[in-house]
Scaffold this motif. Structure first.
Motif, PDB file in Angstrom:
ATOM      1  N   SER A  82       0.839  -1.246   0.004  1.00 51.52           N
ATOM      2  CA  SER A  82       0.216  -0.003   0.052  1.00 51.52           C
ATOM      3  C   SER A  82       0.872   1.272  -0.209  1.00 51.52           C
ATOM      4  O   SER A  82       0.272   2.315   0.409  1.00 51.52           O
ATOM      5  CB  SER A  82      -0.811   0.064   0.985  1.00 51.52           C
ATOM      6  N   ALA A  83       2.040   1.194  -0.277  1.00 52.84           N
ATOM      7  CA  ALA A  83       3.158   2.264  -0.408  1.00 52.84           C
ATOM      8  C   ALA A  83       2.459   3.186  -1.571  1.00 52.84           C
ATOM      9  O   ALA A  83       2.838   4.380  -1.310  1.00 52.84           O
ATOM     10  CB  ALA A  83       4.395   1.905  -0.683  1.00 52.84           C
ATOM     11  N   PHE A  84       1.825   3.011  -2.252  1.00 58.52           N
ATOM     12  CA  PHE A  84       1.468   3.866  -3.240  1.00 58.52           C
ATOM     13  C   PHE A  84       0.455   5.102  -2.608  1.00 58.52           C
ATOM     14  O   PHE A  84       0.422   6.064  -3.202  1.00 58.52           O
ATOM     15  CB  PHE A  84       0.579   3.213  -4.328  1.00 58.52           C
ATOM     16  N   THR A  85      -0.122   4.684  -1.452  1.00 58.44           N
ATOM     17  CA  THR A  85      -0.671   5.712  -0.638  1.00 58.44           C
ATOM     18  C   THR A  85      -0.015   7.134  -0.623  1.00 58.44           C
ATOM     19  O   THR A  85      -0.658   8.138  -0.492  1.00 58.44           O
ATOM     20  CB  THR A  85      -1.064   5.185   0.681  1.00 58.44           C
ATOM     21  N   LYS A  86       1.300   6.887  -0.493  1.00 54.29           N
ATOM     22  CA  LYS A  86       2.044   8.235  -0.601  1.00 54.29           C
ATOM     23  C   LYS A  86       1.845   9.217  -1.549  1.00 54.29           C
ATOM     24  O   LYS A  86       2.077  10.484  -1.233  1.00 54.29           O
ATOM     25  CB  LYS A  86       3.707   7.673  -0.619  1.00 54.29           C
ATOM     26  N   ILE A  87       1.347   8.687  -2.549  1.00 53.29           N
ATOM     27  CA  ILE A  87       1.109   9.690  -3.552  1.00 53.29           C
ATOM     28  C   ILE A  87      -0.135  10.771  -3.090  1.00 53.29           C
ATOM     29  O   ILE A  87       0.019  11.995  -3.817  1.00 53.29           O
ATOM     30  CB  ILE A  87       0.469   8.952  -4.786  1.00 53.29           C
ATOM     31  N   ASN A  88      -0.721  10.355  -2.271  1.00 50.05           N
ATOM     32  CA  ASN A  88      -1.745  11.257  -1.482  1.00 50.05           C
ATOM     33  C   ASN A  88      -1.148  12.848  -1.228  1.00 50.05           C
ATOM     34  O   ASN A  88      -1.908  13.728  -0.798  1.00 50.05           O
ATOM     35  CB  ASN A  88      -2.609  10.784  -0.435  1.00 50.05           C
ATOM     36  N   LEU A  89       0.189  12.773  -1.146  1.00 50.22           N
ATOM     37  CA  LEU A  89       0.712  14.034  -0.812  1.00 50.22           C
ATOM     38  C   LEU A  89       0.539  15.153  -1.553  1.00 50.22           C
ATOM     39  O   LEU A  89       0.401  16.171  -1.437  1.00 50.22           O
ATOM     40  CB  LEU A  89       2.340  13.730  -0.389  1.00 50.22           C
ATOM     41  N   TRP A  90       0.625  14.726  -3.167  1.00 49.18           N
ATOM     42  CA  TRP A  90       0.647  15.801  -3.965  1.00 49.18           C
ATOM     43  C   TRP A  90      -1.071  16.587  -3.827  1.00 49.18           C
ATOM     44  O   TRP A  90      -0.892  17.253  -4.623  1.00 49.18           O
ATOM     45  CB  TRP A  90       0.903  15.253  -5.251  1.00 49.18           C
ATOM     46  N   LYS A  91      -2.021  15.480  -3.293  1.00 50.84           N
ATOM     47  CA  LYS A  91      -3.427  16.208  -3.320  1.00 50.84           C
ATOM     48  C   LYS A  91      -3.424  16.938  -2.121  1.00 50.84           C
ATOM     49  O   LYS A  91      -4.454  17.799  -2.263  1.00 50.84           O
ATOM     50  CB  LYS A  91      -4.003  14.888  -2.955  1.00 50.84           C
ATOM     51  N   GLN A  92      -2.500  17.154  -1.365  1.00 51.57           N
ATOM     52  CA  GLN A  92      -2.875  18.137  -0.358  1.00 51.57           C
ATOM     53  C   GLN A  92      -2.462  19.574  -0.724  1.00 51.57           C
ATOM     54  O   GLN A  92      -1.415  20.246   0.052  1.00 51.57           O
ATOM     55  CB  GLN A  92      -1.704  17.656   1.118  1.00 51.57           C
ATOM     56  N   THR A  93      -3.153  20.149  -1.463  1.00 51.55           N
ATOM     57  CA  THR A  93      -2.845  21.314  -2.057  1.00 51.55           C
ATOM     58  C   THR A  93      -3.127  22.459  -0.988  1.00 51.55           C
ATOM     59  O   THR A  93      -2.909  23.476  -1.285  1.00 51.55           O
ATOM     60  CB  THR A  93      -3.379  21.685  -3.258  1.00 51.55           C
ATOM     61  N   GLN A  94      -3.690  22.182   0.242  1.00 51.63           N
ATOM     62  CA  GLN A  94      -3.845  23.138   1.358  1.00 51.63           C
ATOM     63  C   GLN A  94      -2.521  23.642   1.790  1.00 51.63           C
ATOM     64  O   GLN A  94      -2.675  24.550   2.597  1.00 51.63           O
ATOM     65  CB  GLN A  94      -4.878  22.460   2.289  1.00 51.63           C
ATOM     66  N   PHE A  95      -1.480  22.912   1.566  1.00 50.49           N
ATOM     67  CA  PHE A  95      -0.238  23.267   1.899  1.00 50.49           C
ATOM     68  C   PHE A  95       0.440  23.824   0.980  1.00 50.49           C
ATOM     69  O   PHE A  95       0.672  23.430  -0.425  1.00 50.49           O
ATOM     70  CB  PHE A  95       0.845  22.169   2.567  1.00 50.49           C
ATOM     71  N   ARG A  96       1.540  24.628   1.248  1.00 46.75           N
ATOM     72  CA  ARG A  96       2.329  25.185   0.116  1.00 46.75           C
ATOM     73  C   ARG A  96       3.418  24.461  -0.128  1.00 46.75           C
ATOM     74  O   ARG A  96       3.560  24.146  -1.554  1.00 46.75           O
ATOM     75  CB  ARG A  96       2.835  26.773   0.719  1.00 46.75           C
ATOM     76  N   LYS A  97       3.906  23.976   0.767  1.00 46.11           N
ATOM     77  CA  LYS A  97       5.178  23.126   0.556  1.00 46.11           C
ATOM     78  C   LYS A  97       5.052  21.955   1.750  1.00 46.11           C
ATOM     79  O   LYS A  97       4.671  22.350   2.789  1.00 46.11           O
ATOM     80  CB  LYS A  97       6.546  24.035   0.903  1.00 46.11           C
ATOM     81  N   ILE A  98       5.461  20.879   1.314  1.00 43.67           N
ATOM     82  CA  ILE A  98       5.569  19.589   2.169  1.00 43.67           C
ATOM     83  C   ILE A  98       6.812  19.157   2.340  1.00 43.67           C
ATOM     84  O   ILE A  98       7.415  18.852   1.220  1.00 43.67           O
ATOM     85  CB  ILE A  98       4.451  18.488   1.908  1.00 43.67           C
ATOM     86  N   VAL A  99       7.324  18.883   3.325  1.00 40.73           N
ATOM     87  CA  VAL A  99       8.606  18.237   3.357  1.00 40.73           C
ATOM     88  C   VAL A  99       8.307  16.676   4.207  1.00 40.73           C
ATOM     89  O   VAL A  99       7.829  16.530   5.168  1.00 40.73           O
ATOM     90  CB  VAL A  99       9.783  18.687   4.260  1.00 40.73           C
ATOM     91  N   TYR A 100       8.275  15.647   3.154  1.00 38.11           N
ATOM     92  CA  TYR A 100       7.833  14.433   3.646  1.00 38.11           C
ATOM     93  C   TYR A 100       8.944  13.716   4.332  1.00 38.11           C
ATOM     94  O   TYR A 100      10.151  13.620   3.731  1.00 38.11           O
ATOM     95  CB  TYR A 100       7.257  13.620   2.519  1.00 38.11           C
ATOM     96  N   ILE A 101       8.583  13.201   5.070  1.00 40.29           N
ATOM     97  CA  ILE A 101       9.800  12.154   5.971  1.00 40.29           C
ATOM     98  C   ILE A 101       9.227  10.816   6.355  1.00 40.29           C
ATOM     99  O   ILE A 101       7.907  10.798   6.931  1.00 40.29           O
ATOM    100  CB  ILE A 101      10.272  12.929   6.984  1.00 40.29           C
ATOM    101  N   ASP A 102       9.646   9.746   5.719  1.00 43.61           N
ATOM    102  CA  ASP A 102       9.127   8.418   6.153  1.00 43.61           C
ATOM    103  C   ASP A 102       9.151   8.220   7.710  1.00 43.61           C
ATOM    104  O   ASP A 102       9.901   8.977   8.551  1.00 43.61           O
ATOM    105  CB  ASP A 102      10.136   7.170   5.714  1.00 43.61           C
ATOM    106  N   ALA A 103       8.191   7.168   8.063  1.00 42.72           N
ATOM    107  CA  ALA A 103       8.124   7.033   9.404  1.00 42.72           C
ATOM    108  C   ALA A 103       9.351   6.298  10.121  1.00 42.72           C
ATOM    109  O   ALA A 103       9.275   6.260  11.310  1.00 42.72           O
ATOM    110  CB  ALA A 103       6.827   6.145  10.020  1.00 42.72           C
ATOM    111  N   ASP A 104      10.083   5.666   9.453  1.00 38.37           N
ATOM    112  CA  ASP A 104      11.455   5.210   9.880  1.00 38.37           C
ATOM    113  C   ASP A 104      12.643   6.055   9.727  1.00 38.37           C
ATOM    114  O   ASP A 104      13.877   5.605   9.787  1.00 38.37           O
ATOM    115  CB  ASP A 104      11.615   3.836   9.164  1.00 38.37           C
ATOM    116  N   VAL A 105      12.273   7.379  10.162  1.00 33.95           N
ATOM    117  CA  VAL A 105      13.627   8.319   9.894  1.00 33.95           C
ATOM    118  C   VAL A 105      13.735   8.929  11.266  1.00 33.95           C
ATOM    119  O   VAL A 105      12.606   9.454  12.126  1.00 33.95           O
ATOM    120  CB  VAL A 105      13.410   9.541   8.912  1.00 33.95           C
TER     121      VAL A 105
END
Ligand SMILES: O=c1ccn([C@@H]2O[C@H](COP(=O)(O)OP(=O)(O)O[C@H]3O[C@H](CO)[C@@H](O)[C@H](O)[C@H]3O)[C@@H](O)[C@H]2O)c(=O)[nH]1
Ligand SMILES: [Mn+2]
Length: 567
Positions: A82-105
């Motif tokens: 289900s890692a494709f779920t990560k694509i939903n980040l680009w849908k979060q247009t309520q944010f100007r910029k997202i710094v995405y970080i995996d949960a294992d970081v």
């Protein structure tokens, strides 16, 4: 009318399952502890059981499963279905910029500067294939264009690794802004890693524990060696302990539940050893004052039967089961082709008269009781060759006699005329008589002058030889010569030796011995008489224990040799 709404910056992570909850929380705390000014968001799927209040925004997103997960098995990570779920980040247009970080970081510092990047998309190289970027840390500008493009790929399962990293790399290609590796440092055992780690460790921004072995899944005691990996996991555990250690008091047990070695640690199973101190064999060596192990063995006591009545067999024993079959039905299925057309097994018995017997030569069993069928074995001569052939017998006898009384025979040699007479003598000896019987026709010892006899013999032989040779004409056919009762067949002379033969009569005149003849003209000697053996060492007459010369007597040095030696 244009409405300008100032959009927010946000760190975002992803929680698809509760098993990554400790990771997501440690990440959030590591950023907060480092003093970030940004908000934290986490994308969670509706079936994610737990949500935590550490994140500012908990955003529910639809799970995107890969319907063609075959490529996930190429990297042995079917859990990333289900890692494709990560694509939903680009849908979060309520944010100007997202710094995405995996949960294992775990963040060593707050990387807020990434929000200032002008690029739409930035990522750091992947350690497995550095031309690719790793999707564990990404600075992105949400937009529906990228979102729809990647959703379409996800629906068709387009991804070389079956998960988001393959898909996002295929979507962006090399149009990404490459971040420094220090933003996404992966522990590794590569040869360059340790020196590079030592060189750059002061500038590490974030560490990413890729692979299925996460720090919270391995437990804090899994790494004790000194080295980069231990130092990096140590940083993760430092954040965990600061916020969730079991002795911290306020730690929610749901977090500890997913951390190995942390959940309900007080009810650990203790092996009942009977020792007063409750020694746990899984954790430590036995106490020094403990008793021997065998003391804990169960004790069983056996006694002899005291029943004096005689044993009586029951009237009948139960019959064996009749549904057991040993027939063809139980044969295992054939596998190899030769099992189907194998020859029937046969057995040969020793008493079988039809069986072809190849007896060992001299086997007494077969000689005394030949098989009644009359095999080829019966036609063999079963006697010893030395019993049948008199020449062999005589030879053996002469050998015996030669050994026992060589000097006597030599002295008597002129008198011996037939081989038959000689044959009897050793037989007497062999019967064990120590005193030799007087030989017939042999003169007494004192009457015998060996030197005179030898000269006489030589003269006799020379005369006979001369007589025979005198009749011969060189180059013409001759009759065979007979010397001392022995036939010497005439042989043609070798080519070119005719004139040598012409000199022969002259050579053998007077009192010369055959030895002299041979030494001066060997070709004639071999043709006419075989007076002197041609070999020097032990021959057929030699027997063990007899003395013979093993070395030649050294010849006198020649004048030439003396010249050399004296100079
Ligand atoms: O059971 C799971 C599995 C994954 N995740 C989330 O998905 C992320 C990716 O999974 P992870 O186990 O971290 O993957 P990695 O071992 O890091 O593997 C690599 O490959 C993945 C698939 O392409 C990428 O998502 C990663 O960024 C990349 O580092 C995790 O961090 C979590 O945020 C869960 O919440 N639960
Ligand atoms: Mn990861």
């Amino acid at each position: 009318m244009v409405t300008s709404t100032k959009k927010e910056d946000v760190y975002a992570s992803l929680l698809l399952t509760d098993t990554y909850l400790p990771g997501a929380l440690v990440l959030a705390h590591s950023l907060r502890d480092a003093g970030t000014t940004k908000k934290l968001a986490i994308l969670v799927t509706p079936d994610t059981v737990s949500t935590e209040t550490v994140y500012d925004y908990v955003i529910y997103v639809d799970r995107i499963r890969n319907g063609k997960p075959a490529n996930l098995f190429l990297m042995n990570r079917p859990d990333l279905h289900s890692a494709f779920t990560k694509i939903n980040l680009w849908k979060q247009t309520q944010f100007r910029k997202i710094v995405y970080i995996d949960a294992d970081v775990v963040a060593y510092r707050a990387v807020d500067e990434l929000f200032d990047l002008p690029h739409a998309f930035s990522a750091a190289p992947d350690i497995g294939w550095p031309d690719l970027f790793n999707t564990g840390v990404m600075a992105l500008t949400p937009n529906m264009g990228d979102y729809y493009a990647m959703t379409a790929m996800a629906e068709r399962g387009i991804s070389f690794d079956g998960a988001d990293q393959g898909l996002i790399n295929m979507h962006f290609g090399n149009t990404y802004n490459r971040l420094s590796f220090t933003y996404n440092v992966t522990p590794s055992a590569h040869y360059q890693y340790v020196p590079a780690y030592r060189h750059f460790q002061g500038s590490i921004n974030m560490v990413h524990f890729i692979g299925s072995d996460k720090p919270w899944k391995q437990g804090r005691e899994s790494t004790t060696d000194a080295g980069p990996f231990n130092e990096m996991t140590g940083r993760w555990w430092a954040v965990y302990d600061r916020h969730y250690h079991k002795e911290a008091g306020n730690a929610p047990s749901i977090v500890q539940h997913f951390v190995k070695g942390e959940y309900n640690p007080t009810t650990r199973y203790v092996v009942p050893t009977g020792e007063p101190n409750g020694w746990d064999a899984q954790r430590s060596s036995p106490p020094t004052n403990s008793g021997p192990e065998a003391a804990n063995f169960p004790r069983t006591h056996y006694e002899m039967s005291k029943d004096t009545s005689q044993f009586r067999a029951p009237d009948r024993y139960p019959s064996p089961p009749n549904n057991v079959s040993y027939g063809e039905r139980d044969q295992p299925k054939t596998i190899f082709p030769w099992e189907n057309n194998a020859p029937r097994p046969t057995r040969v018995f020793a008493e079988n008269p039809l069986a072809p017997v190849t007896p060992a030569p001299g086997s007494p069993a077969i000689r005394t009781a030949p098989s009644p069928g009359g095999t080829a074995w019966n036609s063999f001569n079963q006697n010893n060759a030395w019993d049948e052939i008199p020449q062999i017998n005589r030879y053996v006898d002469s050998m015996q006699r030669h050994r026992r009384s060589r000097s006597q025979i030599l002295a008597a040699s002129p008198g011996r005329s037939t081989s038959g007479e000689r044959q009897e003598e050793p037989s007497e000896e062999r019967r064990g008589s120590i005193k030799l019987p007087a030989a017939e026709g042999v003169p007494a010892q004192d009457e015998w002058d060996p030197a005179a006899q030898l000269q006489k013999l030589a003269k006799q032989q020379s005369e006979v030889l001369l007589e025979k040779l005198g009749a011969s004409v060189p180059g013409q056919t001759q009759e065979s010569i007979s010397v001392d009762g022995k036939e010497i067949p005439h042989r043609p002379l070798p080519f070119g030796s005719e004139d040598i033969l012409a000199e022969a009569p002259e050579l053998v005149t007077g009192q010369t011995t055959p030895r002299t003849v041979e030494s001066r003209s060997p070709s004639i000697s071999t043709t006419a008489t075989i007076a002197v053996p041609s070999y020097q060492g032990p021959g057929a007459m030699f027997e063990k224990g007899e003395d013979y010369l093993t070395q030649d007597t050294p010849a006198q040095p020649t004048e030439e040799d003396l010249d050399v030696l004296q100079t």
